[in-house]
Design a protein around this motif. Structure first.
Motif, mmCIF file in Angstrom:
data_model
loop_
_atom_site.group_PDB
_atom_site.id
_atom_site.type_symbol
_atom_site.label_atom_id
_atom_site.label_comp_id
_atom_site.label_asym_id
_atom_site.label_seq_id
_atom_site.Cartn_x
_atom_site.Cartn_y
_atom_site.Cartn_z
ATOM 1 N N ASP A 47 -0.711 5.876 12.196
ATOM 2 C CA ASP A 47 -1.526 7.083 12.021
ATOM 3 C C ASP A 47 -0.688 8.232 11.464
ATOM 4 N N ALA A 48 0.543 8.353 11.911
ATOM 5 C CA ALA A 48 1.429 9.398 11.394
ATOM 6 C C ALA A 48 1.787 9.129 9.934
ATOM 7 N N ILE A 49 1.960 7.865 9.584
ATOM 8 C CA ILE A 49 2.242 7.520 8.186
ATOM 9 C C ILE A 49 1.056 7.915 7.307
ATOM 10 N N LYS A 62 -8.452 6.139 3.533
ATOM 11 C CA LYS A 62 -8.976 4.797 3.254
ATOM 12 C C LYS A 62 -8.055 4.036 2.293
ATOM 13 N N GLU A 63 -7.546 4.744 1.286
ATOM 14 C CA GLU A 63 -6.644 4.114 0.316
ATOM 15 C C GLU A 63 -5.341 3.695 0.985
ATOM 16 N N ILE A 64 -4.821 4.553 1.827
ATOM 17 C CA ILE A 64 -3.550 4.268 2.504
ATOM 18 C C ILE A 64 -3.720 3.102 3.461
ATOM 19 N N ASP A 70 3.997 -3.919 3.671
ATOM 20 C CA ASP A 70 5.058 -4.084 2.664
ATOM 21 C C ASP A 70 4.956 -2.984 1.614
ATOM 22 N N ASP A 71 3.742 -2.710 1.144
ATOM 23 C CA ASP A 71 3.551 -1.656 0.145
ATOM 24 C C ASP A 71 3.878 -0.282 0.723
ATOM 25 N N LEU A 72 3.493 -0.049 1.974
ATOM 26 C CA LEU A 72 3.825 1.228 2.607
ATOM 27 C C LEU A 72 5.332 1.427 2.679
ATOM 28 N N ARG A 73 6.063 0.357 3.005
ATOM 29 C CA ARG A 73 7.523 0.479 3.086
ATOM 30 C C ARG A 73 8.126 0.800 1.720
ATOM 31 N N VAL A 75 6.551 2.526 -0.725
ATOM 32 C CA VAL A 75 6.186 3.921 -0.994
ATOM 33 C C VAL A 75 7.058 4.879 -0.190
ATOM 34 N N LEU A 76 7.463 4.461 1.002
ATOM 35 C CA LEU A 76 8.221 5.332 1.910
ATOM 36 C C LEU A 76 9.728 5.065 1.896
#
Length: 91
Positions: A47-49, A62-64, A70-73, A75-76
């Motif tokens: 939720d914080a991400i 919704k997109e996030i 794997d994709d979040l990692r 991007v971050l």
């Protein structure tokens, strides 16, 4: 030969699951770091991400949430490095 194959296959499956679990925990801990850094009092983990990426990139939640971890990692990546440096300083 079949027993050997089955044992190796099982071991690989278990190792893969262990790595996946560690990556998930790593991602949640990054969310906790971002929550602390940005003053998100009632948010942690994923939720914080989501809140962080909404604020930073103006993406829709919704997109996030549709992105894989794997994709979040990916991007971050910069935030992971920042969190790692902050953790080393605390030690």
């Amino acid at each position: 030969m079949t027993d050997d194959y089955d044992a190796k296959r099982r071991e690989l499956r278990l190792r893969s699951a262990e790595v996946g679990a560690k990556l998930h925990v790593f991602t949640l801990e990054l969310g906790d770091y971002l929550a602390e850094k940005n003053g998100y009092k009632d948010l942690d983990g994923l939720d914080a991400i989501v809140a962080y990426l909404v604020n930073k990139h103006h993406w829709l939640p919704k997109e996030i949430r549709s992105m894989s971890e794997d994709d979040l990692r990916v991007v971050l990546t910069d935030e992971f490095r920042e969190a790692e440096k902050a953790t080393k300083k605390r030690r």
